[in-house]
Design a protein around this motif. Sequence first.
Motif, PDB file in Angstrom:
ATOM      1  N   GLU A 256      29.761  27.686  30.173  1.00 55.33           N
ATOM      2  CA  GLU A 256      30.672  26.608  29.495  1.00 55.33           C
ATOM      3  C   GLU A 256      31.145  25.306  30.331  1.00 55.33           C
ATOM      4  OE1 GLU A 256      34.104  28.870  28.233  1.00 55.33           O
ATOM      5  OE2 GLU A 256      33.055  29.339  26.267  1.00 55.33           O
ATOM      6  N   LYS A 257      31.109  25.832  31.744  1.00 53.74           N
ATOM      7  CA  LYS A 257      31.496  24.533  32.401  1.00 53.74           C
ATOM      8  C   LYS A 257      30.109  23.608  32.704  1.00 53.74           C
ATOM      9  CE  LYS A 257      34.600  26.623  35.641  1.00 53.74           C
ATOM     10  NZ  LYS A 257      35.079  26.993  36.961  1.00 53.74           N
ATOM     11  N   MET A 258      29.012  24.206  32.511  1.00 55.89           N
ATOM     12  CA  MET A 258      27.571  23.605  32.577  1.00 55.89           C
ATOM     13  C   MET A 258      27.663  22.805  31.257  1.00 55.89           C
ATOM     14  SD  MET A 258      24.898  26.622  33.852  1.00 55.89           S
ATOM     15  CE  MET A 258      24.895  27.741  35.080  1.00 55.89           C
ATOM     16  N   GLU A 259      27.947  23.514  30.225  1.00 57.16           N
ATOM     17  CA  GLU A 259      27.624  22.623  29.109  1.00 57.16           C
ATOM     18  C   GLU A 259      28.657  21.356  29.067  1.00 57.16           C
ATOM     19  OE1 GLU A 259      27.135  25.664  25.077  1.00 57.16           O
ATOM     20  OE2 GLU A 259      29.067  25.785  26.100  1.00 57.16           O
ATOM     21  N   GLN A 260      29.761  21.241  29.759  1.00 60.49           N
ATOM     22  CA  GLN A 260      30.602  20.158  29.792  1.00 60.49           C
ATOM     23  C   GLN A 260      30.247  19.065  30.575  1.00 60.49           C
ATOM     24  OE1 GLN A 260      34.449  21.663  31.547  1.00 60.49           O
ATOM     25  NE2 GLN A 260      34.779  23.080  29.694  1.00 60.49           N
ATOM     26  N   ALA A 261      28.988  19.456  31.315  1.00 56.87           N
ATOM     27  CA  ALA A 261      28.235  18.448  32.265  1.00 56.87           C
ATOM     28  C   ALA A 261      27.157  17.869  31.965  1.00 56.87           C
ATOM     29  CB  ALA A 261      28.251  19.277  33.556  1.00 56.87           C
ATOM     30  N   THR A 262      26.663  18.434  30.538  1.00 54.73           N
ATOM     31  CA  THR A 262      25.490  17.923  30.095  1.00 54.73           C
ATOM     32  C   THR A 262      25.507  17.734  28.596  1.00 54.73           C
ATOM     33  OG1 THR A 262      22.860  18.239  29.931  1.00 54.73           O
ATOM     34  CG2 THR A 262      24.470  20.079  30.079  1.00 54.73           C
ATOM     35  N   ASP A 263      24.597  16.898  28.056  1.00 57.56           N
ATOM     36  CA  ASP A 263      24.427  16.704  26.659  1.00 57.56           C
ATOM     37  C   ASP A 263      23.378  17.780  25.957  1.00 57.56           C
ATOM     38  OD1 ASP A 263      26.234  14.987  26.047  1.00 57.56           O
ATOM     39  OD2 ASP A 263      24.972  13.167  26.829  1.00 57.56           O
ATOM     40  N   PHE A 264      22.449  18.164  26.885  1.00 57.97           N
ATOM     41  CA  PHE A 264      21.414  19.190  26.548  1.00 57.97           C
ATOM     42  C   PHE A 264      21.901  20.623  26.675  1.00 57.97           C
ATOM     43  CE2 PHE A 264      19.581  15.484  28.568  1.00 57.97           C
ATOM     44  CZ  PHE A 264      18.732  15.091  27.557  1.00 57.97           C
ATOM     45  N   THR A 265      22.452  21.133  25.499  1.00 56.68           N
ATOM     46  CA  THR A 265      23.465  22.297  25.497  1.00 56.68           C
ATOM     47  C   THR A 265      22.455  23.326  24.763  1.00 56.68           C
ATOM     48  OG1 THR A 265      24.526  21.705  23.749  1.00 56.68           O
ATOM     49  CG2 THR A 265      25.670  21.240  25.698  1.00 56.68           C
ATOM     50  N   GLY A 266      21.464  23.186  24.113  1.00 60.27           N
ATOM     51  CA  GLY A 266      20.959  24.145  23.204  1.00 60.27           C
ATOM     52  C   GLY A 266      20.438  25.543  24.138  1.00 60.27           C
ATOM     53  N   PHE A 267      19.846  25.344  25.265  1.00 55.52           N
ATOM     54  CA  PHE A 267      19.463  26.713  25.840  1.00 55.52           C
ATOM     55  C   PHE A 267      20.695  27.240  26.425  1.00 55.52           C
ATOM     56  CE2 PHE A 267      19.626  23.845  29.639  1.00 55.52           C
ATOM     57  CZ  PHE A 267      19.761  24.637  30.743  1.00 55.52           C
ATOM     58  N   LEU A 268      21.870  26.329  26.715  1.00 49.28           N
ATOM     59  CA  LEU A 268      22.878  27.142  27.205  1.00 49.28           C
ATOM     60  C   LEU A 268      23.630  27.823  26.205  1.00 49.28           C
ATOM     61  CD1 LEU A 268      24.239  24.075  29.524  1.00 49.28           C
ATOM     62  CD2 LEU A 268      23.213  26.271  30.218  1.00 49.28           C
ATOM     63  N   GLU A 269      23.771  27.307  24.942  1.00 43.38           N
ATOM     64  CA  GLU A 269      24.238  28.180  23.833  1.00 43.38           C
ATOM     65  C   GLU A 269      23.804  29.522  24.095  1.00 43.38           C
ATOM     66  OE1 GLU A 269      26.716  27.731  21.742  1.00 43.38           O
ATOM     67  OE2 GLU A 269      27.163  26.111  22.462  1.00 43.38           O
ATOM     68  N   CYS A 270      22.285  29.582  23.817  1.00 45.00           N
ATOM     69  CA  CYS A 270      21.456  31.011  23.922  1.00 45.00           C
ATOM     70  C   CYS A 270      21.826  31.716  25.173  1.00 45.00           C
ATOM     71  CB  CYS A 270      20.097  30.880  24.052  1.00 45.00           C
ATOM     72  SG  CYS A 270      19.411  29.824  22.475  1.00 45.00           S
ATOM     73  N   ALA A 271      22.031  31.083  26.518  1.00 42.42           N
ATOM     74  CA  ALA A 271      22.545  31.767  27.656  1.00 42.42           C
ATOM     75  C   ALA A 271      23.837  32.329  27.488  1.00 42.42           C
ATOM     76  CB  ALA A 271      22.341  30.641  28.683  1.00 42.42           C
ATOM     77  N   LYS A 272      24.940  31.938  26.724  1.00 39.72           N
ATOM     78  CA  LYS A 272      26.106  32.365  26.580  1.00 39.72           C
ATOM     79  C   LYS A 272      26.030  33.572  25.611  1.00 39.72           C
ATOM     80  CE  LYS A 272      28.622  28.908  24.909  1.00 39.72           C
ATOM     81  NZ  LYS A 272      30.036  28.358  24.382  1.00 39.72           N
ATOM     82  N   LEU A 273      25.115  33.476  24.697  1.00 40.29           N
ATOM     83  CA  LEU A 273      24.992  34.573  23.869  1.00 40.29           C
ATOM     84  C   LEU A 273      24.274  36.009  24.981  1.00 40.29           C
ATOM     85  CD1 LEU A 273      23.397  33.378  20.839  1.00 40.29           C
ATOM     86  CD2 LEU A 273      25.825  34.159  21.151  1.00 40.29           C
ATOM     87  N   PHE A 274      23.427  35.647  25.666  1.00 42.82           N
ATOM     88  CA  PHE A 274      22.803  36.603  26.431  1.00 42.82           C
ATOM     89  C   PHE A 274      23.895  36.936  27.465  1.00 42.82           C
ATOM     90  CE2 PHE A 274      18.579  34.576  25.795  1.00 42.82           C
ATOM     91  CZ  PHE A 274      18.078  35.931  25.232  1.00 42.82           C
TER      92      PHE A 274
END
Length: 363
Positions: A256-274
Amino acid sequence: MSITQDSKKQKIMLVDDNKANLTIGKSILSEYYDVFALSSADKMFEFLKHVKPDLILLDIDMPGMNGLEALKLLKADKQYADIPVIFLTAKSSESDQYDGLGLGAIDYITKPFVPALLLMRIENHLLIQKQKASLQDFNDNLIKMVKEKTHQLYNLQNAIISTIAELVEFRDIFTGRHISRTQKYMKKFMEQLIEDGVYSDELLVWDMNEILLSSQLHDVGKIAISDNILNKAGKLTKEEQEIMKTHVQKGVEVIEKMEQATDFTGFLECAKLFAGTHHEKWDGTGYPLGLCGNSIPLEGRIMAIADVYDALISVRPYKESFSADEAAQIIINGAGTHFDPSLIEIFCKIKDDFAVIAVQDAD
């Protein structure tokens, strides 16, 4: 006249069955353009095999193949469809002018020729074509540049994620190459799911590269676990086990901290699920949320199998490694309790592939 003579003249095909029109037209245009005077549409098509002009002046009313028929053939052929065509018409042939413009001609010029008007119309249209070509080149270069930058960003993103994953793995001395192996298990699992049409509604909307990239972060929360627990040379106490379990929520927080630092959050959403669901169990006895059945995201259900299998075939301070057959049987026995039964059916088909990956990607 504003036309300037270039060292390399633009090419114009003048197609008319009237010799007088060919002679007059060539006389008017030759000072400024390379003119190819042709007496029929058939000769035009024969000449097009050797020369591609910048513009075609095409008479409508010709014996044999007329101008309208010739234009249809030109526009139907990818080699010639982009050549601009101006129709030559008699002043009284308004219907022909309308038909010609409808078929793709860019303009029409009436006969007999008025030299200044003929030159001006041609110059204007060639200028438009030149501007269109320049704009297309600009767009092509822009698209190429965007693709290159996107590729660079993608490679940078991959490098950063891989480095973070490797950093986590470096801290955990007992799970060498776990992340690499689970990523390969995931790939094999998804390929078989697609082949068998299982969970296809979900899989068809997945970006496979994004899924595999994000799967590397499933254990990123371990970065917040102390070395004393992470690398304890023995079985963890109950208290230590509870602390170890917090790596799931810690992983979600890191992402979630990574998401706050970038607009490219698609793969990070997947990463959170994993990261957040790979320790949930089909019967609801897992952690941290106690999800059960299909309420567990598919990403977490697949990773649960890959993660447990790899833990079983690996040496840990509290156990020896299981053989590939033993590990596979334990996974199969967990159908309906720990694991999604539908996924276990898929696992049975690819368990030998898992065993090969485990050997090829060993520590």
